[in-house]
Enzyme design. Structure first.
Site, PDB file in Angstrom:
ATOM      1  N   HIS A  13      49.255   0.343  36.473  1.00  0.00           N
ATOM      2  CA  HIS A  13      50.568   0.132  35.875  1.00  0.00           C
ATOM      3  C   HIS A  13      50.904  -1.346  35.710  1.00  0.00           C
ATOM      4  O   HIS A  13      51.641  -1.710  34.786  1.00  0.00           O
ATOM      5  CB  HIS A  13      51.624   0.858  36.697  1.00  0.00           C
ATOM      6  CG  HIS A  13      51.516   2.350  36.576  1.00  0.00           C
ATOM      7  ND1 HIS A  13      51.835   3.218  37.588  1.00  0.00           N
ATOM      8  CD2 HIS A  13      51.081   3.121  35.541  1.00  0.00           C
ATOM      9  CE1 HIS A  13      51.622   4.467  37.183  1.00  0.00           C
ATOM     10  NE2 HIS A  13      51.161   4.425  35.951  1.00  0.00           N
ATOM     11  N   HIS A  58      46.495  11.963  29.612  1.00  0.00           N
ATOM     12  CA  HIS A  58      46.592  12.697  30.877  1.00  0.00           C
ATOM     13  C   HIS A  58      47.884  12.264  31.560  1.00  0.00           C
ATOM     14  O   HIS A  58      47.879  11.518  32.530  1.00  0.00           O
ATOM     15  CB  HIS A  58      45.370  12.428  31.755  1.00  0.00           C
ATOM     16  CG  HIS A  58      44.089  12.912  31.154  1.00  0.00           C
ATOM     17  ND1 HIS A  58      43.445  12.238  30.136  1.00  0.00           N
ATOM     18  CD2 HIS A  58      43.346  14.015  31.408  1.00  0.00           C
ATOM     19  CE1 HIS A  58      42.346  12.899  29.794  1.00  0.00           C
ATOM     20  NE2 HIS A  58      42.275  13.977  30.553  1.00  0.00           N
ATOM     21  N   SER A 114      52.858   7.020  34.350  1.00  0.00           N
ATOM     22  CA  SER A 114      52.663   6.155  33.178  1.00  0.00           C
ATOM     23  C   SER A 114      53.655   6.441  32.054  1.00  0.00           C
ATOM     24  O   SER A 114      54.150   5.499  31.425  1.00  0.00           O
ATOM     25  CB  SER A 114      51.224   6.302  32.661  1.00  0.00           C
ATOM     26  OG  SER A 114      50.293   5.969  33.664  1.00  0.00           O
ATOM     27  N   ASP A 170      44.633  19.844  26.211  1.00  0.00           N
ATOM     28  CA  ASP A 170      43.595  18.927  26.668  1.00  0.00           C
ATOM     29  C   ASP A 170      43.708  17.607  25.905  1.00  0.00           C
ATOM     30  O   ASP A 170      43.552  17.578  24.681  1.00  0.00           O
ATOM     31  CB  ASP A 170      42.223  19.572  26.445  1.00  0.00           C
ATOM     32  CG  ASP A 170      41.061  18.655  26.802  1.00  0.00           C
ATOM     33  OD1 ASP A 170      41.303  17.641  27.494  1.00  0.00           O
ATOM     34  OD2 ASP A 170      39.930  18.942  26.391  1.00  0.00           O
ATOM     35  N   GLY A 171      43.959  16.540  26.607  1.00  0.00           N
ATOM     36  CA  GLY A 171      44.130  15.245  25.961  1.00  0.00           C
ATOM     37  C   GLY A 171      42.857  14.697  25.350  1.00  0.00           C
ATOM     38  O   GLY A 171      42.912  13.943  24.370  1.00  0.00           O
ATOM     39  N   ASP A 220      43.461   8.287  31.489  1.00  0.00           N
ATOM     40  CA  ASP A 220      43.235   8.207  32.935  1.00  0.00           C
ATOM     41  C   ASP A 220      43.102   9.605  33.551  1.00  0.00           C
ATOM     42  O   ASP A 220      43.975  10.038  34.306  1.00  0.00           O
ATOM     43  CB  ASP A 220      44.338   7.394  33.628  1.00  0.00           C
ATOM     44  CG  ASP A 220      45.717   8.016  33.460  1.00  0.00           C
ATOM     45  OD1 ASP A 220      45.910   8.777  32.496  1.00  0.00           O
ATOM     46  OD2 ASP A 220      46.590   7.759  34.292  1.00  0.00           O
TER      47      ASP A 220
END
Length: 295
Positions: free
Chosen positions: A19, A42, A115, A158-159, A179
């Site tokens: 971050h 994600h 995030s 699903d990314g 990530d």
């Protein structure tokens, strides 16, 4: 893979590195007036209760954000990141009232932003958010906190697969954060496959990949594999804070690999990484690495 929940690890040393870098890249992206699209492949739940059962099970935040929380000597870039986390802790309570602190006071550390929440604090009204989260509970939590904004879209998908439909964005400015948990060894290959296709479709995009430093050959090889598919410049930073356990396992650190990084990022990280090593170290051999290939 639906077993992984980031709440167990929220605010740990890996989140600090991830971050801190994300904040600087987001601030750089905002320096141009032209809007951009932020894609989180994600996304997780978006925020985490550090006093909750999951976070308390391992209490990893105590060796991460907690070590930075009240320090008066933070370097400016670290202070910038910590200030955003502190602002997240000033959210309205159940009664709808937002806490008010006197000048100079630090709020109690009770929450940690994922995030998406970090990004939302820095994105402008004209910028877009696209968030993917496969876990149904976390996806519902995201929708509850981020829904209702026409510039935000949340996908319970699903990314890795969903990234293809997000690049190139319109207009052609974009930042992608990838990530995954890497609990399944196949995630390493999926990162490479998804990014290879994305870079072909949108070579000028900024791509950020987080990875864990663990006792797996796939983890050690990932940065070199990412270097090979970067069309222009890249930057790689790794932070090692602890030793493996007695059986050789455990998260000893983490890394961030950025394709098409801001030209300012190398100098920024060179300034703050020694401080992070000193502050987050759990053994005498703690260290960092910064590598870069300018565009």
């Amino acid at each position: 893979m639906l077993a992984y929940r980031h709440a167990f690890h929220a605010g740990n040393h890996a989140d600090v590195l991830k971050h801190l870098v994300l904040v600087q890249v987001l601030r750089y992206m905002a320096e141009k007036d032209k809007p951009y699209r932020y894609v989180d492949t994600h996304a997780g739940a978006g925020g985490y209760l550090l006093k909750g059962q999951q976070a308390q099970k391992t209490a990893e935040y105590r060796e991460g954000i907690n070590r930075l929380w009240s320090r008066p000597d933070l370097p400016p870039l670290v202070a910038d990141y910590v200030r955003l986390v502190q602002e997240f802790n000033l959210q309205p309570g159940e009664d709808g009232v937002q806490p008010v602190l006197e000048k100079g006071m630090t709020p109690p550390l009770a929450l940690y932003p994922g995030s998406p929440s970090i990004a939302r604090q820095l994105l402008r009204r004209t910028d877009q958010m696209r968030m993917f989260e496969l876990h149904p509970t976390d996806a519902r939590t995201l929708a509850a906190h981020f829904g209702g904004n026409k510039h935000v879209q949340i996908f319970n998908e699903d990314g890795f697969a969903g990234l293809k439909g997000q690049v190139p964005p319109n207009p052609r400015r974009g930042l992608v954060l990838m990530d995954p948990s890497y609990e399944l060894v196949g995630d390493y290959g999926k990162v490479i496959a998804a990014l290879r296709e994305a870079v072909v479709r949108f070579a000028e995009g900024v791509y950020m990949v987080w990875y864990p430093q663990v006792s797996r050959v796939e983890s050690a090889q990932l940065p070199k594999r990412l270097m090979a598919l970067s069309p222009k410049g890249w930057l790689h930073v790794r932070l090692t804070v602890s030793q493996p356990g007695e059986r050789g396992f455990g998260l000893t650190g983490s890394g961030m690999f950025i394709i098409n990084p801001p030209w300012t990022l190398h100098a920024q990280l060179k300034e703050v990484m020694p401080f992070l090593v000193e502050t987050l170290a759990q053994f005498d051999g703690a260290s960092y690495v910064i590598e870069e290939q300018p565009a």
